[in-house]
Enzyme design. Structure first.
Site, short mmCIF file in Angstrom:
data_model
loop_
_atom_site.label_atom_id
_atom_site.label_comp_id
_atom_site.label_asym_id
_atom_site.label_seq_id
_atom_site.Cartn_x
_atom_site.Cartn_y
_atom_site.Cartn_z
CG ASP A 168 8.16 -0.18 5.45
OD1 ASP A 168 7.18 -0.03 6.21
OD2 ASP A 168 7.86 -0.47 3.89
N GLY A 169 7.60 -2.14 7.83
CA GLY A 169 6.84 -3.22 8.06
C GLY A 169 5.92 -3.52 6.82
CG ASP A 196 6.60 3.83 5.57
OD1 ASP A 196 6.27 3.15 6.78
OD2 ASP A 196 6.54 3.07 4.56
CG HIS A 234 4.12 2.73 -0.79
ND1 HIS A 234 4.81 1.57 -1.11
CD2 HIS A 234 3.46 2.69 0.37
CE1 HIS A 234 4.45 0.69 0.10
NE2 HIS A 234 3.44 1.58 1.01
CG ASP A 284 7.39 -1.56 0.63
OD1 ASP A 284 6.57 -1.66 1.45
OD2 ASP A 284 7.11 -1.65 -0.59
CD GLU A 341 5.90 0.24 9.37
OE1 GLU A 341 6.90 0.51 9.63
OE2 GLU A 341 5.16 0.47 8.46
#
Length: 143
Positions: free
Chosen positions: A9-10, A69, A124, A134, A47
């Site tokens: 994740d970023g 994501d 999320h 995250d 990302e």
């Protein structure tokens, strides 16, 4: 080939602005969490950096399942944008230079060493390891 499961994740406080990236690597019963940040970046760069750093952490060629994501990353490989970009001299279909070319080129170079599959996860949501990434990415954003 060993199989490694990766979640990435970023995060970015502003876009552009300070950002963070994170990855969780799973191999058998072993788990490794890595993260980092930059003072001036974009969410897409973070990302991409997360995936790059995860692949760089591997010590030998592996079969890698990258869970992300980021539609930006997953769609690039599912829809083969990178093939068209390279064929067209790193120009998009709308005749604009590909953004983040340096990171895409680094990622493609790393992918030559591994068998990589990209899997889209809903951000999320109830995907525990994506949520942990995250948290790590947000915590790595320079203050």
């Amino acid at each position: 080939m060993d199989e490694v499961i990766v979640y990435t994740d970023g995060a970015c406080s502003y876009n552009p602005g300070p950002g963070g990236w994170a990855a969780i690597l799973l191999h058998g019963s072993r788990r490794k969490e890595i993260s980092g940040g930059e003072r001036e970046t974009t969410n897409n760069r973070m990302e991409l950096t997360a995936v790059i750093r995860a692949l760089e952490a591997l010590k030998k060629p592996c079969r890698v399942k990258v869970h992300s994501d980021s539609a930006y990353i997953v769609n690039c490989f599912k829809q083969k944008w990178h093939v068209k970009w390279q064929k067209n001299g790193w120009v998009t279909a709308s005749k604009k230079p590909v953004e983040n070319k340096d990171l895409w080129q680094r990622l493609l170079e790393l992918m030559k060493q591994h068998e990589v599959e990209f899997i889209k996860v809903k951000g999320h949501s109830d995907v525990e390891l994506n949520n942990r990434c995250d948290e790590l990415a947000r915590a790595a954003v320079p203050r």
